[in-house]
Motif scaffolding. Structure first.
Motif, mmCIF file in Angstrom:
data_model
loop_
_atom_site.group_PDB
_atom_site.id
_atom_site.type_symbol
_atom_site.label_atom_id
_atom_site.label_comp_id
_atom_site.label_asym_id
_atom_site.label_seq_id
_atom_site.Cartn_x
_atom_site.Cartn_y
_atom_site.Cartn_z
ATOM 1 N N ASN A 161 0.823 -1.208 0.000
ATOM 2 C CA ASN A 161 0.000 0.000 0.000
ATOM 3 C C ASN A 161 0.851 1.248 0.000
ATOM 4 O OD1 ASN A 161 -2.393 -1.225 -0.138
ATOM 5 N ND2 ASN A 161 -2.878 -1.116 2.035
ATOM 6 N N HIS B 140 2.081 1.918 -3.349
ATOM 7 C CA HIS B 140 0.990 2.342 -4.215
ATOM 8 C C HIS B 140 0.686 3.819 -4.016
ATOM 9 C CE1 HIS B 140 -2.548 1.606 -6.693
ATOM 10 N NE2 HIS B 140 -3.227 2.369 -5.858
ATOM 11 N N ASP B 141 0.642 4.214 -2.774
ATOM 12 C CA ASP B 141 0.338 5.629 -2.508
ATOM 13 C C ASP B 141 1.429 6.523 -3.062
ATOM 14 O OD1 ASP B 141 -1.155 4.900 0.713
ATOM 15 O OD2 ASP B 141 -1.990 4.992 -1.319
ATOM 16 N N LYS B 142 2.623 6.074 -2.907
ATOM 17 C CA LYS B 142 3.736 6.883 -3.409
ATOM 18 C C LYS B 142 3.606 7.050 -4.903
ATOM 19 C CE LYS B 142 7.722 6.426 -0.491
ATOM 20 N NZ LYS B 142 8.633 5.352 -0.180
ATOM 21 N N LYS B 143 3.284 5.990 -5.551
ATOM 22 C CA LYS B 143 3.183 6.045 -7.011
ATOM 23 C C LYS B 143 2.098 7.030 -7.412
ATOM 24 C CE LYS B 143 1.473 2.815 -9.444
ATOM 25 N NZ LYS B 143 0.934 2.011 -10.493
ATOM 26 N N LYS B 144 1.018 6.937 -6.661
ATOM 27 C CA LYS B 144 -0.079 7.829 -7.005
ATOM 28 C C LYS B 144 0.340 9.278 -6.841
ATOM 29 C CE LYS B 144 -3.752 5.852 -8.406
ATOM 30 N NZ LYS B 144 -4.562 4.928 -7.620
ATOM 31 N N LYS B 145 1.033 9.504 -5.756
ATOM 32 C CA LYS B 145 1.468 10.879 -5.496
ATOM 33 C C LYS B 145 2.358 11.368 -6.599
ATOM 34 C CE LYS B 145 0.759 12.720 -1.197
ATOM 35 N NZ LYS B 145 1.144 12.018 0.051
ATOM 36 N N GLU C 99 2.547 10.398 -9.689
ATOM 37 C CA GLU C 99 1.856 10.678 -10.946
ATOM 38 C C GLU C 99 1.071 11.964 -10.846
ATOM 39 O OE1 GLU C 99 -0.650 7.594 -12.198
ATOM 40 O OE2 GLU C 99 0.982 6.130 -12.345
ATOM 41 N N LYS D 112 -2.378 14.271 -10.003
ATOM 42 C CA LYS D 112 -3.719 14.213 -10.579
ATOM 43 C C LYS D 112 -3.609 14.252 -12.084
ATOM 44 C CE LYS D 112 -6.655 16.129 -7.123
ATOM 45 N NZ LYS D 112 -7.425 15.235 -6.454
ATOM 46 N N LYS E 107 -12.638 2.561 -17.896
ATOM 47 C CA LYS E 107 -11.437 2.494 -17.054
ATOM 48 C C LYS E 107 -10.190 2.304 -17.896
ATOM 49 C CE LYS E 107 -13.557 0.502 -12.998
ATOM 50 N NZ LYS E 107 -13.895 -0.835 -12.611
ATOM 51 N N ASP F 8 -6.990 4.752 -18.355
ATOM 52 C CA ASP F 8 -5.631 4.255 -18.232
ATOM 53 C C ASP F 8 -4.773 4.662 -19.412
ATOM 54 O OD1 ASP F 8 -4.357 1.010 -17.311
ATOM 55 O OD2 ASP F 8 -4.238 2.973 -16.312
ATOM 56 N N LYS G 265 -4.876 8.762 -19.605
ATOM 57 C CA LYS G 265 -4.457 9.475 -18.398
ATOM 58 C C LYS G 265 -5.228 10.772 -18.239
ATOM 59 C CE LYS G 265 -0.502 6.921 -17.617
ATOM 60 N NZ LYS G 265 -1.211 5.738 -18.100
#
Lengths: 252, 531
Positions: free
Chosen positions: A162, A165-170, A172, A174, A200, A204, A207
């Motif tokens: 997790n 995952h959060d890091k990756k989201k950050k 990228e 918004k 979806k 992807d 983006k």
């Protein structure tokens, strides 16, 4: 289909006769341990009271049994194995070989069948016992532990997966709305490859934020509620031009 | 086992080698001893894997990309299968069967299926003796059982069941062939012009029809516009024939039912038909086997009519009834070819008179047969013109409804047969009589049979009932639209006494004079007149 291979019939033409011999598993395992030359033993033909007897005797060095996980030097594979000969009655058998290059050749006709049996001795019995024990062991084993396992499954504030995952989201960030035309180009090229897309998947690919993408899609495509391709988006008929394998994408 | 000639107890020893570096994989090719395979007799052999199972295993991609495909469909399908626990077995080339073709195209073919479990518990080795006397042992990797493949066509399960169901039926090949031929002729007739060809065909079909039936009703029924009728008639005829030959009741019943099904008489068909007795001509009467054939001998014509009717009804058919069979009221002509011939002979032998005589004889015979209640064989040769028409006996149970419906068919067949038959005394009256009979289901228009026949026109007409006159043609055309083929059928050479060519010519002239109106029905040109 593989190409039809011409069978090399030289073997049968020369009426080569071969023997088909059934050999116990342990013996063939020992044979695999043979040296490069491949000599494994001797076969002897004797005549006893008018009957021909065939016996195979294993080489000395091959009688040592490498029992799995047990050093039991006393256990040896029996050496003498008389052959029981049968005639080839209800079957016509031939041996054919297939080489690495997929060449098939008929090696010869089977003229005799034989079974290799060991001479029954105590040694042999022990060997068999060992074999049976091993074969009855189930691959799954229930084992009682003395102490509880503490090394794995520790409680964790946040699992590693997790966190990553959060890091990756950050990283990228918004999704930013790109230019409409750019997005359209992306969509058209995507629809060149496939006809139906899930929203979806489109997100992807492009983006883009979902709302923006939906807006664009409403412009150029339709949404399938039912049918074979459920809940998928596809281009409007005027925009698509599928032809067998080719598509033409009209410029918007 | 080769024993190396040593002394009795001395042993000869050879070393056994298991070569390590062998690049060849050995397999066993096993044949059944019963197949008598002799490998040394093979001159040439080809072997390949049978990849036909790959289709089943390899999920075919409906469409790679482009239209119809979804993004990520493959992965989704795979995930779905995993969720449901569907495990598809891999397609392993190694496990596929072999196809072995020996001696080229014309030789034998074998399929070699892999036998499982061979290498699990024991190993097989192939021992070959080397030139140096030592033995070499090669491990066997696979065992394939080769079975010969059938080259001939085999039945599928459905076909096999079908054949099995037919095993008890005795099939009358002769009648079947005739039936087929007749149908072909008819088809050919429909397509061809009314020219000589049709004449010829009519002759032929007439001939065949002659076997079955010869009277106006048949002709009527065989008109092209009534395709179903005619075909049914054919069926009936052939069936009856078959029955005659084989005496199979089944066929008869079938025919009966067919008759039932086929006989659809138009409303106006029976109008103006002169009949002696008006009775119920229901199909049921057809069904009844004619039990009460009253007239046996006295009313020869009657008897014949009855006979003909009973023929149709009854299951048994006798050969001798041929003559009696003239009544082709029933379309289903039970005529056997023999009878047909006999009838033909009779017809050909004489004019109406002579034919009358023969008819009488035939009628007698048929009457006799009727007594026995054996289905008299219908005389195929006679056209509608000939033989007693059952129509004259409305009261008799023998009158089948078939005859009623057969009116048309009878007429049609009569036409056909008219050609075949000798020119009887084609007087107008017989023709008129016949024509009258046509509409009536009861009595297939008997050709103008003479003396013994009651003037009502029932009774078996001998040959030449029909006269090819303008009036006759006009009558036909007024009644209903007909094709030229149908018209020709009505004026068969046997009845009119003209040759086929003459008939054609005369008919053409008549048509020119009449100048009928035309209309297209079922892709066929029909003529008709409105009064």
């Amino acid at each position: 289909m593989t190409d039809k291979t011409e069978v090399n019939l030289s073997g049968v033409k020369q009426s080569k006769g071969v023997w088909l011999v059934k050999v116990p598993k342990y013996l063939s395992q020992q044979w695999d341990k043979a040296t490069e030359k491949g000599e494994v033993g001797k076969i002897s033909f004797g005549k006893k009271q008018g009957k021909t007897e065939v016996c195979f005797s294993l080489n000395e060095e091959l009688t040592v049994l490498d029992a799995v996980g047990e050093k039991d030097a006393s256990l040896q594979v029996p050496r003498d194995h008389p052959f029981t000969m049968h005639t080839v009655g209800g079957q016509t058998m031939a041996a054919f070989s297939q080489s690495d290059t997929d060449e098939i050749s008929l090696e010869g006709m089977v003229v005799h069948r034989a079974e290799c049996r060991p001479v029954v001795s105590d040694n042999y019995m022990k060997l068999k016992k060992l074999q049976i024990k091993e074969s009855t062991k189930s691959p799954r084993l229930s084992q009682q532990l003395e102490r509880a396992i503490t090394t794995v499954f520790k409680p964790v504030a946040n699992h590693n997966f997790n966190v990553l995952h959060d890091k990756k989201k950050k990283l990228e960030g918004k999704m930013v709305r790109a230019e409409r035309q750019v997005v359209l180009d992306m969509l058209f090229s995507a629809f060149e490859k496939h006809q139906y897309y899930n929203i979806k998947d489109l997100v992807d690919i492009t983006k883009q934020p979902v709302t923006y993408l939906k807006e664009i899609m409403k412009e150029i495509g339709t949404y399938n509620n039912k049918g074979a391709h459920k809940s998928t988006w596809e281009l409007k008929p005027e925009y698509r031009h599928y032809q067998s394998a080719e598509e033409e994408v009209p410029t918007a | 086992m080769t024993s190396l000639g040593s002394s009795s107890s001395s042993a000869t020893e050879y070393t056994v080698r298991v070569p390590k570096n062998t690049s060849k994989k050995y397999n066993i090719m096993a044949f059944n001893a019963g197949d008598r395979v002799n490998c040394s007799s093979w001159t040439q052999a080809r072997m390949e894997r049978d990849m036909s199972a790959r289709r089943i295993y390899g999920e075919e991609e409906t469409q790679e990309g482009a239209a119809g495909s979804e993004f990520g469909k493959k992965q989704r399908e795979e995930a779905r299968r995993k969720k449901f626990g569907i495990v598809t077995r891999e397609f392993k080339v190694e496990d596929q069967p072999w196809i072995l073709k020996v001696n080229g195209k014309a030789g034998k073919r074998f399929k070699g299926q892999k036998k499982g479990g061979v290498t699990e518990n024991a190993s097989y080795y192939i021992f070959t003796q080397c030139p140096d006397g030592a033995f070499e042992a090669f491990p066997v990797h696979g065992w394939y059982n080769f079975t010969p493949l059938a080259k001939h066509r085999t039945l599928t399960a459905e076909e096999a069941e079908e054949e099995w169901g037919r095993r008890n039926k005795v099939v009358n090949h002769f009648s079947i062939m005739l039936q087929r031929r007749f149908r072909e002729q008819e088809r050919g007739e429909d397509e061809e012009d009314e020219g000589e060809k049709s004449g010829k065909k009519k002759k032929k079909s007439g001939g065949r029809g002659g076997d079955l039936r010869i009277h106006d009703l048949e002709d009527d029924l065989e008109m092209s516009s009534d395709d179903s009728d005619s075909s049914m008639g054919d069926d009936g005829e052939s069936k009856t024939k078959a029955k005659k030959d084989t005496g199979k009741g089944k066929k008869k019943k079938k025919r009966k039912s067919n008759d039932e099904a086929i006989e659809d008489s138009d409303d106006g068909d029976y109008e103006g038909l002169e009949v002696d007795y008006m009775s119920d001509e229901s199909s049921s009467s057809d069904e009844e086997p004619e039990k009460g054939k009253p007239s046996k001998g006295e009313d020869l014509p009657k008897g014949i009519d009855e006979a003909s009717e009973s023929e149709e009804e009854s299951e048994e058919e006798k050969q001798n009834e041929e003559e009696a069979k003239e009544e082709e009221e029933e379309e289903e002509g039970k005529k056997t070819p023999v009878q047909t011939e006999k009838k033909k002979k009779k017809d050909s032998s004489g004019e109406s008179d002579s034919s009358d005589d023969s008819d009488i004889e035939g009628e007698t015979a048929s009457a006799l047969f009727m007594k026995k209640r054996t289905p008299p064989k219908r005389a195929g040769g006679r056209g509608s013109a000939g033989s007693s028409r059952t129509g004259s006996r409305p009261g008799t149970p023998s009158i089948d409804s078939a005859s009623t419906s057969n009116t048309l068919r009878a007429a049609a067949s009569k036409l056909e047969q008219g050609k075949r038959q000798n020119q009887g005394p084609g007087t107008d009256s017989p023709a008129a009589k016949r024509l009258k009979m046509e509409p009536s289901s009861q009595s297939p228009a008997p050709s103008g049979k003479s003396t013994p026949q009651p003037p009502s026109g029932k009774s078996t007409p001998s040959s030449s009932d029909v006269q090819l006159t303008e009036e006759a043609v006009r009558r036909y055309l007024i009644r209903k639209p007909m094709t030229t083929k149908d018209l020709l059928k009505k004026f068969q050479t046997k009845r009119t006494g003209l040759s086929s060519e003459q008939t054609v010519n005369v008919l053409a002239q008549i048509l020119k004079r009449l100048n009928p109106e035309r209309k297209n029905v079922n892709d066929k040109m029909h003529f008709y007149l409105t009064e």
